[in-house]
Design an enzyme around this catalytic site. Structure first.
Site, PDB file in Angstrom:
ATOM      1  N   LYS A 181       0.626  -1.395  -0.195  1.00  0.00           N
ATOM      2  CA  LYS A 181       0.261   0.008   0.089  1.00  0.00           C
ATOM      3  C   LYS A 181       0.917   1.378  -0.181  1.00  0.00           C
ATOM      4  CE  LYS A 181      -4.313  -1.349   2.161  1.00  0.00           C
ATOM      5  NZ  LYS A 181      -4.634  -1.909   2.642  1.00  0.00           N
TER       6      LYS A 181
ATOM      7  N   SER B   8      13.188  10.594   7.826  1.00  0.00           N
ATOM      8  CA  SER B   8      12.224  10.081   7.550  1.00  0.00           C
ATOM      9  C   SER B   8      11.733   8.895   8.546  1.00  0.00           C
ATOM     10  CB  SER B   8      11.588   9.752   5.860  1.00  0.00           C
ATOM     11  OG  SER B   8      10.789  10.375   6.045  1.00  0.00           O
TER      12      SER B   8
ATOM     13  N   GLY C  43      14.106   6.853   8.677  1.00  0.00           N
ATOM     14  CA  GLY C  43      15.558   6.598   9.002  1.00  0.00           C
ATOM     15  C   GLY C  43      16.753   5.569   8.463  1.00  0.00           C
TER      16      GLY C  43
HETATM   17  C1  R5P Z   1      16.849  11.586   0.551  1.00  0.00           C
HETATM   18  O1  R5P Z   1      16.740  12.009  -0.569  1.00  0.00           O
HETATM   19  C2  R5P Z   1      16.756  12.549   1.159  1.00  0.00           C
HETATM   20  O2  R5P Z   1      17.846  13.317   0.998  1.00  0.00           O
HETATM   21  C3  R5P Z   1      16.814  11.525   3.087  1.00  0.00           C
HETATM   22  O3  R5P Z   1      18.284  11.520   2.931  1.00  0.00           O
HETATM   23  C4  R5P Z   1      15.677  10.799   2.716  1.00  0.00           C
HETATM   24  O4  R5P Z   1      14.586  11.709   2.472  1.00  0.00           O
HETATM   25  C5  R5P Z   1      15.592  10.431   3.993  1.00  0.00           C
HETATM   26  O5  R5P Z   1      14.222   9.488   3.667  1.00  0.00           O
HETATM   27  P1  R5P Z   1      14.728   8.213   4.431  1.00  0.00           P
HETATM   28  O6  R5P Z   1      14.517   8.253   6.538  1.00  0.00           O
HETATM   29  O7  R5P Z   1      13.054   7.645   4.765  1.00  0.00           O
HETATM   30  O8  R5P Z   1      15.779   6.864   4.397  1.00  0.00           O
END
Ligand code: R5P
Length: 274
Positions: A183, A211, A213
């Site tokens: 989803k 986000s 992580g």
């Molecule tokens: C992506 O290009 C951003 O700069 C961050 O690295 C990314 O959005 C982080 O997302 P997550 O914590 O889900 O890996």
């Protein structure tokens, strides 16, 4: 004149009324509208969490002010949808651009925001017709760690955040794969690589956002297998979805962010850099 919504009450006295109708529709009211008619107004309204609701509230506020002859700047420290600035599949929308166009249509003369994902530069820019002032918190984020831990090697987990360490650090290379089944629209990280030596070094990893992580966790794992000593993680915006803050805190020295999205590890106050 400053107008602040309740989701800015950690920084400013709220003077806008925002509620929900029983069916979930959004209700906004500007009690001081007569006093501010025709004036220049700054609206302080966070657009996250519950971004869809918050964007609609912003649109209602901006349009009401515009209809009352006000010139309006919106201050929203994190801009939702800013990661959807490219199409991965042909049928996808350019959501980042549409949101900016919507804010412009509603009456925003300028949006002031922090480390806006698609800009990758500080200063004033036009995107989707909207003037955006993009402020970076990279310096205060780096200063915070260096005061506490001494001189650090500063690294970004991907090239996109490279502007945050310009002339001061290095970037890993990240590649995302196809969307996963299910989803959620989520593209897994396929590769995260570095071509520099970190053995015995104390490292600060900095990104525009944490986000899920996954990016930070992979970056920490990379640095650990490369023999890094102390590892500290920071970002401008901290979503810390699911249990990512706990996971990340367990594998590095410290994790911290700014308060663009208030969190329990918010150490930098973005209001000091407006
Ligand atoms: C992506 O290009 C951003 O700069 C961050 O690295 C990314 O959005 C982080 O997302 P997550 O914590 O889900 O890996």
């Amino acid at each position: 004149m400053k107008l602040a919504s309740a989701n800015f009450s950690d920084r400013l006295e709220p003077n806008i009324e925002i509620k929900g109708f029983p069916d979930g529709d959004q209700y906004v009211n500007i009690p001081d509208i007569k006093k501010i008619k025709g004036k220049k107004v700054e609206v302080y309204h966070r657009l996250y969490p519950e971004q869809d609701k918050k964007i609609i509230q912003a649109v209602f506020l901006l349009k009401t002010l515009k209809e009352n002859g006000c010139r309006v700047d919106l201050v929203a420290p994190y801009l939702p949808y800013s990661r959807q600035d490219k199409r991965w599949k042909k049928g996808e929308p350019l959501s980042a651009e549409y949101i900016c166009s919507l804010l412009k249509w509603a009456g925003a003369e300028k949006l002031t925001t922090f480390d806006c994902h698609f800009l990758k530069k500080t200063g004033e820019h036009f995107y989707g017709g909207l003037k955006i002032k993009n402020v970076s918190l990279s310096n205060p984020l780096i200063e915070y760690a260096e005061k506490k831990y001494g001189k650090l090697e500063v690294i970004t987990p991907d090239m996109g955040a490279g502007y945050m360490v310009q002339g001061k650090g290095k970037s890993m290379k990240k590649e995302r794969g196809e969307y996963l089944e299910g989803k959620e629209a989520y593209r897994e990280i396929k590769k995260l690589e570095m071509d520099f030596d970190v053995k015995g070094k104390n490292i600060l990893i900095i990104d525009d956002m944490i986000s899920s992580g996954s990016t930070m966790i992979k970056a920490v794992e990379n640095l650990k297998s490369g023999g890094a000593e102390k590892i500290i993680c920071c970002a401008t915006h901290g979503f810390f979805l699911k249990d990512s803050l706990k996971k990340l805190s367990g594998i590095c020295e410290e994790v911290y962010v700014s308060n663009t999205i208030p969190t329990e590890v918010s150490k930098i106050n973005f209001m000091d850099y407006l």
